[in-house]
Design a protein around this motif. Structure first.
Motif, PDB file in Angstrom:
ATOM      1  N   UNK A  19       0.825  -1.201   0.000  1.00 28.22           N
ATOM      2  CA  UNK A  19       0.000   0.000   0.000  1.00 28.22           C
ATOM      3  C   UNK A  19       0.862   1.254   0.000  1.00 28.22           C
ATOM      4  N   UNK A  20       1.918   1.263   0.809  1.00 25.25           N
ATOM      5  CA  UNK A  20       2.817   2.413   0.851  1.00 25.25           C
ATOM      6  C   UNK A  20       3.538   2.576  -0.482  1.00 25.25           C
ATOM      7  N   UNK A  21       3.943   1.455  -1.099  1.00 24.61           N
ATOM      8  CA  UNK A  21       4.611   1.507  -2.393  1.00 24.61           C
ATOM      9  C   UNK A  21       3.679   2.065  -3.459  1.00 24.61           C
ATOM     10  N   UNK A  22       2.441   1.585  -3.486  1.00 21.04           N
ATOM     11  CA  UNK A  22       1.455   2.092  -4.444  1.00 21.04           C
ATOM     12  C   UNK A  22       1.217   3.583  -4.243  1.00 21.04           C
ATOM     13  N   UNK A  23       1.108   3.999  -2.990  1.00 21.17           N
ATOM     14  CA  UNK A  23       0.832   5.411  -2.663  1.00 21.17           C
ATOM     15  C   UNK A  23       1.955   6.316  -3.182  1.00 21.17           C
ATOM     16  N   UNK A  24       3.194   5.942  -2.900  1.00 18.23           N
ATOM     17  CA  UNK A  24       4.332   6.747  -3.325  1.00 18.23           C
ATOM     18  C   UNK A  24       4.436   6.795  -4.846  1.00 18.23           C
ATOM     19  N   UNK A  25       4.237   5.654  -5.501  1.00 19.82           N
ATOM     20  CA  UNK A  25       4.337   5.597  -6.955  1.00 19.82           C
ATOM     21  C   UNK A  25       3.278   6.475  -7.612  1.00 19.82           C
ATOM     22  N   UNK A  26       2.045   6.427  -7.114  1.00 16.15           N
ATOM     23  CA  UNK A  26       0.967   7.225  -7.695  1.00 16.15           C
ATOM     24  C   UNK A  26       1.235   8.719  -7.536  1.00 16.15           C
ATOM     25  N   UNK A  27       1.714   9.128  -6.378  1.00 17.03           N
ATOM     26  CA  UNK A  27       2.024  10.549  -6.156  1.00 17.03           C
ATOM     27  C   UNK A  27       3.137  11.017  -7.093  1.00 17.03           C
ATOM     28  N   UNK A  28       4.168  10.193  -7.219  1.00 16.29           N
ATOM     29  CA  UNK A  28       5.274  10.545  -8.116  1.00 16.29           C
ATOM     30  C   UNK A  28       4.783  10.651  -9.554  1.00 16.29           C
ATOM     31  N   UNK A  29       3.947   9.713  -9.962  1.00 14.74           N
ATOM     32  CA  UNK A  29       3.428   9.706 -11.332  1.00 14.74           C
ATOM     33  C   UNK A  29       2.587  10.949 -11.593  1.00 14.74           C
ATOM     34  N   UNK A  30       1.680  11.286 -10.673  1.00 11.51           N
ATOM     35  CA  UNK A  30       0.833  12.464 -10.846  1.00 11.51           C
ATOM     36  C   UNK A  30       1.635  13.751 -10.891  1.00 11.51           C
ATOM     37  N   UNK A  31       2.620  13.879 -10.013  1.00 17.50           N
ATOM     38  CA  UNK A  31       3.457  15.088  -9.979  1.00 17.50           C
ATOM     39  C   UNK A  31       4.239  15.260 -11.275  1.00 17.50           C
ATOM     40  N   UNK A  66      -8.216  -3.728  -2.370  1.00 19.40           N
ATOM     41  CA  UNK A  66      -9.201  -2.780  -2.881  1.00 19.40           C
ATOM     42  C   UNK A  66      -8.965  -1.378  -2.329  1.00 19.40           C
ATOM     43  N   UNK A  67      -8.559  -1.300  -1.068  1.00 22.38           N
ATOM     44  CA  UNK A  67      -8.298   0.007  -0.455  1.00 22.38           C
ATOM     45  C   UNK A  67      -7.166   0.726  -1.192  1.00 22.38           C
ATOM     46  N   UNK A  68      -6.121  -0.015  -1.536  1.00 20.98           N
ATOM     47  CA  UNK A  68      -5.003   0.585  -2.257  1.00 20.98           C
ATOM     48  C   UNK A  68      -5.407   1.004  -3.662  1.00 20.98           C
ATOM     49  N   UNK A  69      -6.197   0.180  -4.334  1.00 19.40           N
ATOM     50  CA  UNK A  69      -6.662   0.536  -5.679  1.00 19.40           C
ATOM     51  C   UNK A  69      -7.467   1.830  -5.651  1.00 19.40           C
ATOM     52  N   UNK A  70      -8.343   1.959  -4.632  1.00 19.98           N
ATOM     53  CA  UNK A  70      -9.157   3.169  -4.507  1.00 19.98           C
ATOM     54  C   UNK A  70      -8.288   4.386  -4.189  1.00 19.98           C
ATOM     55  N   UNK A  71      -7.301   4.199  -3.326  1.00 14.29           N
ATOM     56  CA  UNK A  71      -6.434   5.309  -2.942  1.00 14.29           C
ATOM     57  C   UNK A  71      -5.608   5.799  -4.124  1.00 14.29           C
ATOM     58  N   UNK A  72      -5.088   4.896  -4.918  1.00 12.43           N
ATOM     59  CA  UNK A  72      -4.315   5.284  -6.093  1.00 12.43           C
ATOM     60  C   UNK A  72      -5.177   6.111  -7.042  1.00 12.43           C
ATOM     61  N   UNK A  73      -6.409   5.677  -7.277  1.00  9.25           N
ATOM     62  CA  UNK A  73      -7.303   6.436  -8.141  1.00  9.25           C
ATOM     63  C   UNK A  73      -7.542   7.841  -7.611  1.00  9.25           C
ATOM     64  N   UNK A  74      -7.730   7.963  -6.301  1.00  9.71           N
ATOM     65  CA  UNK A  74      -7.976   9.278  -5.700  1.00  9.71           C
ATOM     66  C   UNK A  74      -6.744  10.180  -5.830  1.00  9.71           C
ATOM     67  N   UNK A  75      -5.555   9.623  -5.622  1.00 13.85           N
ATOM     68  CA  UNK A  75      -4.320  10.408  -5.740  1.00 13.85           C
ATOM     69  C   UNK A  75      -4.161  10.937  -7.163  1.00 13.85           C
ATOM     70  N   UNK A  76      -4.419  10.106  -8.149  1.00 15.83           N
ATOM     71  CA  UNK A  76      -4.284  10.541  -9.541  1.00 15.83           C
ATOM     72  C   UNK A  76      -5.339  11.584  -9.904  1.00 15.83           C
ATOM     73  N   UNK A  77      -6.555  11.434  -9.396  1.00 14.28           N
ATOM     74  CA  UNK A  77      -7.610  12.418  -9.668  1.00 14.28           C
ATOM     75  C   UNK A  77      -7.290  13.766  -9.029  1.00 14.28           C
ATOM     76  N   UNK A  78      -6.534  13.759  -7.940  1.00 14.80           N
ATOM     77  CA  UNK A  78      -6.162  14.994  -7.256  1.00 14.80           C
ATOM     78  C   UNK A  78      -4.841  15.570  -7.743  1.00 14.80           C
ATOM     79  N   UNK A  79      -4.268  14.989  -8.806  1.00 16.04           N
ATOM     80  CA  UNK A  79      -2.935  15.385  -9.266  1.00 16.04           C
ATOM     81  C   UNK A  79      -2.922  16.711 -10.009  1.00 16.04           C
ATOM     82  N   UNK A  80      -4.093  17.208 -10.414  1.00 16.42           N
ATOM     83  CA  UNK A  80      -4.147  18.412 -11.236  1.00 16.42           C
ATOM     84  C   UNK A  80      -4.157  18.111 -12.718  1.00 16.42           C
ATOM     85  N   UNK A  81      -4.031  16.832 -13.087  1.00 18.05           N
ATOM     86  CA  UNK A  81      -4.110  16.397 -14.477  1.00 18.05           C
ATOM     87  C   UNK A  81      -5.468  15.714 -14.685  1.00 18.05           C
TER      88      UNK A  81
END
Length: 509
Positions: free
Chosen positions: A92-104, A134-149
């Motif tokens: 979950x932590x790995x997914x979270x960090x990767x999604x934030x980096x990707x969005x930025x 499922x929690x990680x999948x949902x969190x990744x989607x939310x991070x990408x939606x909040x990326x500004x892209x």
């Protein structure tokens, strides 16, 4: 820039191209007229794909901004198709960090759209109560939606296609167990979707209007229970009706071990999938059709998706498999060809034989090794090693082959991974069974001085600590039987006539 039909030609970045969905999406995007750049930690794994010459492949990692930034440059649409499922308890932590980096990095590079494929979540269940997967999948989607892209976040339940983890679980459970004592989740309602529809929605999402940034539920027309899915599979595969007896005491942990014993999907991947199956996952909307219209017969019914997947399996035409992305060795691990060798001790077992046959005949035998074709020595020893590996959470021998006669770099092959192929000459396999060290098996087809074939075989092991050394010496007494027998039996198989030669000889009688 537009195509002849007026549609725009987009520059697409695909992450996860070595995985199940990504490997199928790339040719779909190319066929739609777009240009494609693939991001891969190990670009060599993509070189043997049929579409490799049509796409750009760059080295990089979604966790590494320094490689991700240049890969994003000039890109219109960035596909996020990676996840850390099965990589450990901290996924979950790995997914979270990767999604934030990707969005930025996507925002910094001026990417016009991110497209993400995640999991369908149950209605009315708070995110913190979901399974970790499922929690990680949902969190990744939310991070990408909040990326500004602007982001298209597609959410799918069970994906049905040849080689998918969900299809393999369903297939092996149904085919191998005419009578099943099953977990209670077999009565949970699910809305499966065909992989062909998933790919169609992914490609169509690239051209959504800039103002659209939201999640979309995607699914087929059928809402079924897992019990009904197994019975439908039996009907489509022309198997007798299955007797299914659900019991409440099978926990997700027990379920994952049960799945791991019966199917090729190891417990580390089966557990998050089993945990997710206890939730009812049904689409709450089908708004995707506003932007990606369904044509006649679309989306595919569940039975139609099953029939298409089974047809691909029977024709040995599975283009990607769930195991394509399950790499247990790190890309930084040394190779057995590293000078001096880059890591200390390297034990070897070498065998050589001259064969009265053409080198091309020897190569055909080498390239067809494993899976249903076996390993040419002491089948019981290989089977026991596979069972032991499964018992301790490894992949075992059940993954088999993607194709019965052809291999490509990155293919899983029972408990090995194809690390290198020099067509007609070398097959190098890296072990993915659980070991106290790193192991390889190299098979060479060469020409001898008389024009015949020279077979060379090397088993290599780099021990990790005292346990690694002890492991090598404990199995060394069996090498003469296992590896010596392999060399002799491969030589014998090389001298046997091929099926086409047998048919030709028979027709001449």
């Amino acid at each position: 820039m537009n195509r002849e039909d007026g549609a725009p030609v987009l520059r697409c970045l695909v992450t996860g191209a070595t995985g199940y969905i990504g490997g199928r999406l790339v040719p779909e995007l190319l066929d739609a007229g777009h240009s494609v750049r693939c991001l891969a930690r190990t670009p060599e794994k993509l070189r043997d794909h049929p579409w490799a010459g049509r796409a750009e492949v760059v080295r990089g990692d979604v966790m590494d901004p320094e490689s991700l930034g240049p890969a994003m440059r000039g890109v219109d649409v960035a596909y996020y198709l990676v996840h850390a499922l099965g990589s450990g308890s901290d996924f979950e932590a790995t997914d979270r960090k990767a999604a934030r980096t990707f969005g930025e990095q996507a925002r910094a590079a001026g990417v016009s759209r991110i497209v993400y494929l995640g999991g369908l979540t149950p209605a009315g269940v708070p995110e913190h109560e979901l399974s970790p997967h499922l929690r990680s999948r949902a969190e990744v989607g939310r991070i990408l939606l909040e990326s500004g892209v602007p982001t298209t976040a597609l959410r799918a339940a069970v994906i049905i296609g040849s080689g998918s983890a969900s299809f393999e679980m369903l297939r092996y459970l149904t085919e191998r167990l005419p009578v099943m004592v099953t977990p209670s989740w077999v009565s949970t309602r699910i809305q499966p979707v065909a992989v062909r529809d998933v790919l169609r929605y992914l490609v169509g999402s690239a051209t959504m209007p800039a103002e659209v940034s939201r999640t979309f539920d995607i699914g087929g027309p059928d809402v079924v229970t897992y019990r009904e899915m197994m019975q439908d599979y039996a009907a489509v595969a022309h198997l007798p009706h299955r007797l299914i007896l659900p019991v409440p005491m099978l926990t997700p942990r027990l379920s994952s071990h049960w799945i791991g014993l019966v199917t090729p999907v190891p417990a580390a991947i089966a557990r998050p999938l089993a945990e997710s199956l206890k939730y009812e996952v049904v689409c709450r909307e089908h708004d995707i059709t506003r932007y990606v219209p369904d044509g006649p017969g679309q989306p595919f019914t569940f039975r139609r998706a099953l029939a298409l997947a089974l047809q691909r399996v029977r024709e040995a035409n599975v283009t990607t498999r769930w195991s394509s992305a399950s790499v247990h060795g790190a890309p930084s691990d040394p190779l057995p060809t590293d000078p001096g060798w880059a890591g200390g001790s390297l034990y070897t077992d070498e065998r050589e034989l001259d064969i009265d046959a053409a080198p091309e005949a020897l190569w055909r035998v080498i390239e067809s090794i494993g899976g249903d074709n076996g390993w040419y020595s002491f089948p019981l020893a290989w089977a026991v090693r596979g069972w032991l590996d499964r018992a301790i959470g490894g992949v075992g021998l059940t993954r088999g082959r993607r194709d019965a006669t052809r291999l490509r770099v990155g293919d899983s092959l029972d408990f090995w991974r194809v690390e290198e192929i020099v067509p007609g000459r070398l097959l190098r396999l890296r072990a993915e069974m659980r070991l106290p060290g790193l192991a390889w098996l190299e098979l060479y087809a060469e020409r001898n001085r008389t024009g015949g074939a020279h077979y060379r075989q090397r088993a290599l092991f780099h021990p990790r600590g005292l346990l690694g050394h002890a492991y090598w010496w404990s199995v060394a007494p069996f090498h003469a039987v296992v590896f010596g027998g392999m060399a002799r039996n491969i030589a014998r198989a090389t001298m046997l006539p091929t099926r086409s030669e047998q048919v030709k000889a028979a027709s001449a009688l």
